[in-house]
Scaffold this active site. Structure first.
Site, PDB file in Angstrom:
ATOM      1  N   HIS A  69       0.760  -1.083  -0.011  1.00 58.30           N
ATOM      2  CA  HIS A  69      -0.080   0.148  -0.087  1.00 58.30           C
ATOM      3  C   HIS A  69       0.894   1.092  -0.002  1.00 58.30           C
ATOM      4  CE1 HIS A  69       0.523   1.160   4.156  1.00 58.30           C
ATOM      5  NE2 HIS A  69       0.468  -0.177   4.666  1.00 58.30           N
ATOM      6  N   CYS A 111       2.809  -4.615   6.811  1.00 61.79           N
ATOM      7  CA  CYS A 111       2.518  -4.384   5.545  1.00 61.79           C
ATOM      8  C   CYS A 111       3.873  -3.852   4.804  1.00 61.79           C
ATOM      9  CB  CYS A 111       1.323  -3.327   5.360  1.00 61.79           C
ATOM     10  SG  CYS A 111      -0.245  -4.067   5.831  1.00 61.79           S
TER      11      CYS A 111
END
Length: 173
Positions: free
Chosen positions: A133, A149
């Site tokens: 992301h 992440c």
């Protein structure tokens, strides 16, 4: 990127080491073209291309205790996604409850931790809860700071999003 739904401000390049700038590189691998490879030791993500080449992106990764590795697939993509912190994160940071799935999540925007785009990593048809992301905290590229992440500069995740179809394999080393 003023044309974005939420216009992205320019980044200060002095806050990101040049080695983490997006670039074409030589990259020999047995993995097929279109595979994403995350090198967690060097803080790079490679998009494998033909003829021993790859597009290389600098990334921020999970801090100690939040690492993940393995083989999976990109099962979903979202532009300007909503963010819903996992229950495990809310247990560690109760103030995030206001953004839980029970409360509808955090709407898209410049303050949203998922940034401009998100690619959702699934393993064996199950959501790993890990994502590729964007981040507005571009100075975190090259560091282990996230909750697991893989973060890219918003400008880079927009580029990657346009190149990677759903179903693409990902290998996290």
């Amino acid at each position: 990127m003023p044309e974005e739904r939420f216009p992205l401000p320019a980044i200060n390049p002095s806050k990101v080491p040049k080695r983490f700038y997006r670039q074409q590189v030589d990259y020999e691998t047995p993995e097929p073209v279109g595979t994403l490879i995350v090198d967690t030791h060097e803080f790079f993500l490679y998009l494998v291309q033909e003829n021993g080449k790859a597009t290389r992106y600098g990334v921020g990764l999970g801090r100690a205790g939040f690492e993940w590795s393995g083989r999976a697939k990109i099962a979903r993509k979202a532009a300007w996604p909503k963010w819903t912190p996992p229950d495990e994160m809310i247990k560690r940071q109760p103030e995030l409850e206001k953004w839980s799935w029970r409360n509808g999540g955090m709407p898209p925007g410049l303050e949203n931790p998922l940034g401009a785009r998100a690619l959702y990593i699934y393993q064996d048809n199950k959501d790993t809860l890990y994502r590729l992301h964007g981040t507005a905290e571009y100075w975190s590229i090259g560091k282990a700071v996230s909750s697991g992440c893989v973060r890219l500069m918003n400008q880079d995740i927009i580029d990657l999003y346009g190149r990677v179809p759903v179903g693409s394999p990902i290998v996290v080393l």
